[in-house]
Enzyme design. Structure first.
Site, PDB file in Angstrom:
ATOM      1  N   PHE A 153       0.848  -1.182   0.000  1.00 16.81           N
ATOM      2  CA  PHE A 153       0.000   0.000   0.000  1.00 16.81           C
ATOM      3  C   PHE A 153       0.890   1.240   0.000  1.00 16.81           C
ATOM      4  O   PHE A 153       2.109   1.132   0.201  1.00 16.81           O
ATOM      5  CB  PHE A 153      -0.884  -0.007   1.262  1.00 16.81           C
ATOM      6  CG  PHE A 153      -2.354  -0.175   0.993  1.00 16.81           C
ATOM      7  CD1 PHE A 153      -2.818  -1.247   0.250  1.00 16.81           C
ATOM      8  CD2 PHE A 153      -3.277   0.731   1.498  1.00 16.81           C
ATOM      9  CE1 PHE A 153      -4.183  -1.407   0.022  1.00 16.81           C
ATOM     10  CE2 PHE A 153      -4.648   0.568   1.273  1.00 16.81           C
ATOM     11  CZ  PHE A 153      -5.093  -0.484   0.544  1.00 16.81           C
TER      12      PHE A 153
ATOM     13  N   ASP B  19     -21.901  13.141  13.607  1.00 17.17           N
ATOM     14  CA  ASP B  19     -22.799  13.303  14.752  1.00 17.17           C
ATOM     15  C   ASP B  19     -22.030  13.454  16.066  1.00 17.17           C
ATOM     16  O   ASP B  19     -22.386  14.269  16.914  1.00 17.17           O
ATOM     17  CB  ASP B  19     -23.771  12.115  14.846  1.00 17.17           C
ATOM     18  CG  ASP B  19     -24.657  12.009  13.605  1.00 17.17           C
ATOM     19  OD1 ASP B  19     -24.867  13.037  12.936  1.00 17.17           O
ATOM     20  OD2 ASP B  19     -25.145  10.899  13.305  1.00 17.17           O
TER      21      ASP B  19
ATOM     22  N   GLN C 163      -8.526  14.187   4.251  1.00 16.11           N
ATOM     23  CA  GLN C 163      -7.855  13.427   3.215  1.00 16.11           C
ATOM     24  C   GLN C 163      -8.703  13.351   1.945  1.00 16.11           C
ATOM     25  O   GLN C 163      -9.879  13.001   2.014  1.00 16.11           O
ATOM     26  CB  GLN C 163      -7.584  12.003   3.691  1.00 16.11           C
ATOM     27  CG  GLN C 163      -6.952  11.130   2.625  1.00 16.11           C
ATOM     28  CD  GLN C 163      -6.304   9.901   3.225  1.00 16.11           C
ATOM     29  OE1 GLN C 163      -6.959   8.898   3.485  1.00 16.11           O
ATOM     30  NE2 GLN C 163      -5.018   9.978   3.467  1.00 16.11           N
TER      31      GLN C 163
ATOM     32  N   HIS D  17      -8.921  11.206  -1.223  1.00 21.75           N
ATOM     33  CA  HIS D  17      -8.421   9.938  -1.753  1.00 21.75           C
ATOM     34  C   HIS D  17      -8.144  10.113  -3.236  1.00 21.75           C
ATOM     35  O   HIS D  17      -8.985  10.662  -3.955  1.00 21.75           O
ATOM     36  CB  HIS D  17      -9.447   8.823  -1.528  1.00 21.75           C
ATOM     37  CG  HIS D  17      -8.871   7.446  -1.722  1.00 21.75           C
ATOM     38  ND1 HIS D  17      -8.492   6.974  -2.954  1.00 21.75           N
ATOM     39  CD2 HIS D  17      -8.588   6.463  -0.826  1.00 21.75           C
ATOM     40  CE1 HIS D  17      -8.014   5.739  -2.809  1.00 21.75           C
ATOM     41  NE2 HIS D  17      -8.067   5.413  -1.523  1.00 21.75           N
TER      42      HIS D  17
ATOM     43  N   LEU E  94     -15.484   4.934  -3.966  1.00 18.50           N
ATOM     44  CA  LEU E  94     -14.061   4.665  -3.758  1.00 18.50           C
ATOM     45  C   LEU E  94     -13.536   3.537  -4.637  1.00 18.50           C
ATOM     46  O   LEU E  94     -14.194   2.521  -4.842  1.00 18.50           O
ATOM     47  CB  LEU E  94     -13.860   4.286  -2.284  1.00 18.50           C
ATOM     48  CG  LEU E  94     -12.451   3.835  -1.865  1.00 18.50           C
ATOM     49  CD1 LEU E  94     -11.475   4.991  -1.941  1.00 18.50           C
ATOM     50  CD2 LEU E  94     -12.495   3.270  -0.445  1.00 18.50           C
TER      51      LEU E  94
ATOM     52  N   GLU F 177      -6.836   1.884  -2.960  1.00 22.26           N
ATOM     53  CA  GLU F 177      -5.408   2.035  -3.210  1.00 22.26           C
ATOM     54  C   GLU F 177      -4.770   0.673  -3.502  1.00 22.26           C
ATOM     55  O   GLU F 177      -3.713   0.578  -4.130  1.00 22.26           O
ATOM     56  CB  GLU F 177      -4.786   2.637  -1.940  1.00 22.26           C
ATOM     57  CG  GLU F 177      -3.355   3.021  -2.036  1.00 22.26           C
ATOM     58  CD  GLU F 177      -2.962   3.856  -0.811  1.00 22.26           C
ATOM     59  OE1 GLU F 177      -3.559   4.938  -0.632  1.00 22.26           O
ATOM     60  OE2 GLU F 177      -2.102   3.428  -0.045  1.00 22.26           O
TER      61      GLU F 177
ATOM     62  N   ARG G 224      -1.000   9.380   0.171  1.00 17.71           N
ATOM     63  CA  ARG G 224      -2.222   9.835  -0.514  1.00 17.71           C
ATOM     64  C   ARG G 224      -2.249  11.333  -0.796  1.00 17.71           C
ATOM     65  O   ARG G 224      -2.726  11.765  -1.850  1.00 17.71           O
ATOM     66  CB  ARG G 224      -3.449   9.459   0.314  1.00 17.71           C
ATOM     67  CG  ARG G 224      -3.767   7.994   0.198  1.00 17.71           C
ATOM     68  CD  ARG G 224      -5.020   7.634   0.952  1.00 17.71           C
ATOM     69  NE  ARG G 224      -5.249   6.201   0.804  1.00 17.71           N
ATOM     70  CZ  ARG G 224      -6.115   5.504   1.534  1.00 17.71           C
ATOM     71  NH1 ARG G 224      -6.842   6.106   2.453  1.00 17.71           N
ATOM     72  NH2 ARG G 224      -6.266   4.218   1.335  1.00 17.71           N
TER      73      ARG G 224
ATOM     74  N   HIS H 154     -12.370  11.914   1.539  1.00 18.97           N
ATOM     75  CA  HIS H 154     -12.409  10.524   1.974  1.00 18.97           C
ATOM     76  C   HIS H 154     -12.354  10.333   3.484  1.00 18.97           C
ATOM     77  O   HIS H 154     -13.057   9.489   4.034  1.00 18.97           O
ATOM     78  CB  HIS H 154     -11.215   9.799   1.331  1.00 18.97           C
ATOM     79  CG  HIS H 154     -11.131   8.338   1.623  1.00 18.97           C
ATOM     80  ND1 HIS H 154     -12.151   7.465   1.310  1.00 18.97           N
ATOM     81  CD2 HIS H 154     -10.157   7.585   2.190  1.00 18.97           C
ATOM     82  CE1 HIS H 154     -11.791   6.226   1.670  1.00 18.97           C
ATOM     83  NE2 HIS H 154     -10.605   6.284   2.220  1.00 18.97           N
TER      84      HIS H 154
ATOM     85  N   GLU I  69     -12.750   7.065  13.611  1.00 23.11           N
ATOM     86  CA  GLU I  69     -12.579   8.297  12.824  1.00 23.11           C
ATOM     87  C   GLU I  69     -13.010   9.549  13.586  1.00 23.11           C
ATOM     88  O   GLU I  69     -12.468  10.625  13.387  1.00 23.11           O
ATOM     89  CB  GLU I  69     -13.336   8.185  11.491  1.00 23.11           C
ATOM     90  CG  GLU I  69     -12.979   9.309  10.511  1.00 23.11           C
ATOM     91  CD  GLU I  69     -13.516   9.075   9.100  1.00 23.11           C
ATOM     92  OE1 GLU I  69     -13.890   7.927   8.784  1.00 23.11           O
ATOM     93  OE2 GLU I  69     -13.547  10.046   8.325  1.00 23.11           O
TER      94      GLU I  69
ATOM     95  N   ARG J 101      -3.331  10.465   6.614  1.00 27.33           N
ATOM     96  CA  ARG J 101      -3.421   9.060   7.011  1.00 27.33           C
ATOM     97  C   ARG J 101      -2.873   8.162   5.915  1.00 27.33           C
ATOM     98  O   ARG J 101      -3.128   8.398   4.731  1.00 27.33           O
ATOM     99  CB  ARG J 101      -4.886   8.690   7.286  1.00 27.33           C
ATOM    100  CG  ARG J 101      -5.072   7.214   7.566  1.00 27.33           C
ATOM    101  CD  ARG J 101      -6.488   6.905   8.019  1.00 27.33           C
ATOM    102  NE  ARG J 101      -7.487   6.969   6.951  1.00 27.33           N
ATOM    103  CZ  ARG J 101      -7.647   6.040   6.001  1.00 27.33           C
ATOM    104  NH1 ARG J 101      -6.872   4.988   5.952  1.00 27.33           N
ATOM    105  NH2 ARG J 101      -8.591   6.179   5.091  1.00 27.33           N
TER     106      ARG J 101
END
Lengths: 247, 597
Positions: free
Chosen positions: B129, B232, B251, B253, B263, B266, B297, B364, B397, B408
């Site tokens: 990755f 939320d 980010q 993507h 998406l 990657e 990224r 993303h 997150e 990230r």
């Protein structure tokens, strides 16, 4: 949809949608909502629903990922169950009209939203989790690529309910027949080389209804938005039960 | 009591648990599993059935040095990569914890039944990755991302749901948490929540409340995020007087499908795919000569945006980039990337085994969030001092622990959510053993958490959600995207300020209590707006370029002034700074270096 689309690239369609709010309506009715859609690109049924909801904010449906992996927006599209988010409008529009109803066989909560309790209750009955008895290793349990391949076509289920709610056997006995989705999950664990509860799992299915009410109608296969085959999983379990008896 | 009535604290029914988890995604269900297995009375409050949570959309994998592909792999190399990827504002104690505890957390998932892809030796399959290296950046590309085909998030989420069923977790599925309840000591003692199907509303009292509500990508017009990603937990925390940290760090993507935003993992580039401009040039070789398409990224997204800005985009409008996979052959594409094949056919009308996929950088992931320590405890910052908020935790997150800093790395979000969901669970378990005593909330305290709902019920006119949301999303997209500039951001902040009053007094036309999605969307809109405003103000305040935050007017990283976390409070709308943790426990801290790939 942005407001900047030139007029010649817009057409109007009629969405005939099942409406029912038990706190307001005495009985369900079909409402025609006319929406404008672009003609220069295809959109999904879910996108069209958003346009309808912009006009009628009270219109209710479930949705989340909008890409066919979360299983929220199963509904009955022109008489056939499917996911609104991955059904192109062009494939289902007939004379610029589309009819949307909730998935059949389950109680309607409101509009296109059904009560999925029965569906999930049946899922829980098959113990949809890995059961192991041997000692847990410090690293992962080993599994060959071939053994892992047995799970392809099973683990991808998104629990949308399209299959079980299109199955006549499930409509008739939703409390006793487990339905295609739950049985697919049952086979997913029986087929897993790491699972150590095959006999118990098979014991639990050995009655007249849980499994054997499947009559091979195969509606489940024809509607599955992920292209899975619950009927095959059911017949695999049957074979396993039969060969077990012989042994 | 129903959600569409005039609701007051003294008539409100109460439910009581040891621990509640708001959010049924990966972080939430990993935390709940820990609590349920330890015998605590635990409930997950999730606005959707848990397997509909956005974790389900994660594709490529979970990055972790489990030494399957490479027996010499080392979690310290993973730590180095993550620190570098963060552009040096990731907290090193937290990154050290994540990378070293990671293997344990991943093996646990496998033991629960996660159907990982396998190597010939029967071990978990790993793929390369972006931003991964061996030997602290000196040993070339690493292969460290554990995968279940390209459906790792789906597999992980379903496995956690299954494990929670087995453990007997209580699920309040399709319940919506509105706001936190704080007592006189400003400790968190539960939430106000209602059952979406019937509208029945409760004060859900708890000794420990874990926010695991995920991200908020829907502040942007174009995002890979699910429609439910409305921040939320961030909204709840900001309204309750807690801060957010590094919230300007979003980010983009590199590969969202052009037009649809969905998406494309990657992992495609990990398996050997690459990006092309309109001239058929493999342009990443110019921007990142070593890592090429597997640079970090932020680097790839900026390079793509530049190619498009400079007129080398593909298609009739020169507005996208091609991702090429066909050279890998149908065997690899269909076996390793079956989900991508499906998505490309559905949303781009192309079979990636034959044609390239049209892609653009797409919002993303929210690197920032509610600041926590490595136990998941939420931190507020008073005059530069960290202070722990009693009773409140955050993981995944929504939290900023902070392992991602300014950017990230791919595959680190799934690791973050299992490691820190687990860590919060372990810590809560420990504190419960020692006994937790929190002062009860008064009726006045509870009434405060009901204000938003009562205001919505009383609304008789004004803008509805759709109009306000589109305005906000376009604003964020235009003024706070891949490249940012002070004057445009100020314009964006002004526009938000003008809309604030309308959002606070949003009009709910349909007052039904039965599965009223219009009410949910109105409450979500207010949460989104809190995130948008925090993002905008903080982005403008960070006068440098770092990680995903790239400014045309401050193009350089400024370590002298900004090797810091940003901290934002909603009541003052002011941004302050907090020190980055450079104190790992078992290794030497990695000092800032020039970041090149």
């Amino acid at each position: 949809m942005s407001a900047a689309i030139p007029v010649e690239q817009i057409k109007t369609i009629t969405m005939s949608i099942y409406r029912y709010d038990p706190t307001v309506d005495k009985k369900p009715y079909m409402q025609d909502i006319v929406v404008e859609i672009p003609t220069d690109k295809d959109i999904m049924v879910l996108d069209a629903l958003h346009l309808a909801k912009n006009q009628e904010p009270s219109l209710s449906y479930r949705r989340s990922c909008r890409e066919g992996v979360c299983g929220s927006d199963g509904m009955n599209i022109n008489g056939k169950n499917g996911l609104a988010c991955v059904t192109p409008l062009s494939e289902v529009l007939k004379r610029d009209k589309i009819t949307l109803r909730p998935m059949p066989g389950l109680p309607v909560v409101r509009d296109l939203i059904v009560d999925m309790k029965q569906f999930f209750d049946q899922l829980e009955k098959v113990k949809p989790y890995l059961i192991t008895k041997s000692d847990t290793p410090d690293i992962e349990r080993k599994q060959t690529p071939e053994a892992r391949e047995e799970l392809d076509g099973l683990y991808e289920c998104i629990l949308c309910g399209c299959c079980s709610t299109s199955c006549p056997s499930f409509w008739w006995n939703p409390d006793k027949f487990l339905g295609p989705a739950a049985l697919l999950q049952s086979w997913r664990f029986i087929a897993d080389s790491r699972d150590e509860a095959t006999e118990e799992r098979l014991d639990d299915l050995e009655d007249a209804f849980s499994l054997y009410r499947c009559h091979g109608i195969m509606n489940c296969v024809s509607v599955c938005p992920k292209g899975l085959n619950p009927t095959e999983a059911i017949s695999n379990i049957r074979n396993k039960l039969l060969t077990r008896e012989k042994a | 009591m129903l959600v569409n009535e005039i609701i007051n604290a003294k008539d409100l029914p109460v439910m009581e648990f040891d621990g509640i988890i708001v959010g049924g995604g990966g972080a939430g269900m990993r935390a709940s599993l820990q609590l349920a297995e330890s015998g605590l009375n635990t409930a997950v409050i999730s606005k959707v059935f848990p397997t509909r949570s956005h974790t389900v959309s994660a594709q490529g994998g979970i990055t972790c040095a489990i030494q399957s592909d490479d027996p010499d792999d080392d979690w310290r190399w993973h730590m180095f990569d993550t620190v570098k990827g963060s552009d040096y504002i990731g907290d090193q104690e937290a990154i050290e914890y994540m990378c070293s505890e990671g293997p344990k957390a991943v093996f646990e998932l496998e033991h629960m039944g996660l159907p990982f892809s396998r190597t010939e030796e029967g071990r978990i399959y790993q793929r390369p990755f972006g931003g991964q290296s061996k030997d602290y950046g000196k040993g070339g590309q690493a292969t460290r991302t554990c995968a279940a085909a390209d459906r790792t998030g789906h597999s992980l989420l379903h496995t956690l749901y299954q494990a929670n069923l087995k453990a007997g977790t209580n699920f309040l599925n399709e319940w919506f948490a509105v706001d936190l309840v704080l007592n006189a000591d400003k400790a968190v003692v539960g939430v106000i929540a209602f059952k979406i199907e019937t509208g029945e509303i409760y004060y859900i009292k708890s000794k420990a409340t874990v926010l695991a509500t995920g991200g908020a990508g829907r502040i942007y017009a174009s995002t890979t995020n699910a429609l439910i990603n409305s921040g939320d937990g961030i909204g709840m925390a900001l309204r309750a007087g807690m801060p957010v940290q590094d919230i300007e760090m979003w980010q983009f993507h590199p590969t969202g499908i052009h037009g649809a935003g969905t998406l494309v993992t990657e992992g495609c580039r990990g398996e050997g795919g690459y990006l092309l401009n309109k001239d058929g040039e493999r342009f990443m070789e110019r921007y990142a000569p070593n890592a090429k398409d597997l640079a970090s990224r932020d680097v790839v997204a900026r390079s793509m945006a530049l190619e498009i800005l400079e007129g080398r985009g593909c298609g009739p409008n020169a507005d996208h980039i091609f991702l090429r996979l066909d050279h890998l052959g149908p065997e690899v594409v269909h076996k390793r990337l079956p989900g991508i094949t499906e998505l490309s056919k559905t949303f781009a009308g192309v079979d990636p085994a034959v044609q390239p996929i049209p892609v653009v950088p797409t919002c993303h992931y929210m690197m920032g969030g509610i600041p926590t320590n490595i136990n998941g405890q939420v931190i507020s910052v008073d005059n530069g001092e960290d202070k722990i908020i009693d009773g409140l935790y955050a993981a995944g997150e929504v939290a900023c622990v902070s392992v991602h800093g300014g950017n990230r790395l791919g595959g680190n979000s799934l690791l973050d959510l299992v490691v820190f969901g687990r860590a919060a669970g372990l810590y809560i378990e420990e504190t419960m053993k020692q006994g937790v005593e929190l002062k009860d909330a008064s009726n006045d305290d509870i009434d405060k958490a009901l204000e938003r709902l009562n205001k919505l019920n009383a609304s008789t006119e004004g803008d509805q959600v759709a109009v306000l949301k589109e305005k906000m999303q376009q604003n964020m997209q235009s003024n706070f995207g891949v490249f940012r500039r002070g004057d445009l951001m100020e314009k964006g902040i002004d526009e938000l300020a003008k809309t604030r009053e309308e959002v606070d007094s949003i009009f709910l036309k349909d007052k039904s209590a039965t599965f009223n999605t219009a009410r949910i969307e109105a409450l979500e809109m207010q949460n989104l707006f809190e995130v948008a405003e925090a993002t905008a103000i903080t982005a403008n305040a960070r006068k440098e370029s770092r990680g995903a935050h790239a400014r045309d007017d401050f193009t350089e990283r400024d370590d002298e002034n900004w090797l810091k976390h940003s901290i934002y409070y909603a009541d003052t709308k002011e941004v302050s700074k907090r020190d980055v943790n450079y104190r790992p426990k078992t290794v030497q801290a990695f000092q800032p270096m020039v970041r090149s790939y």
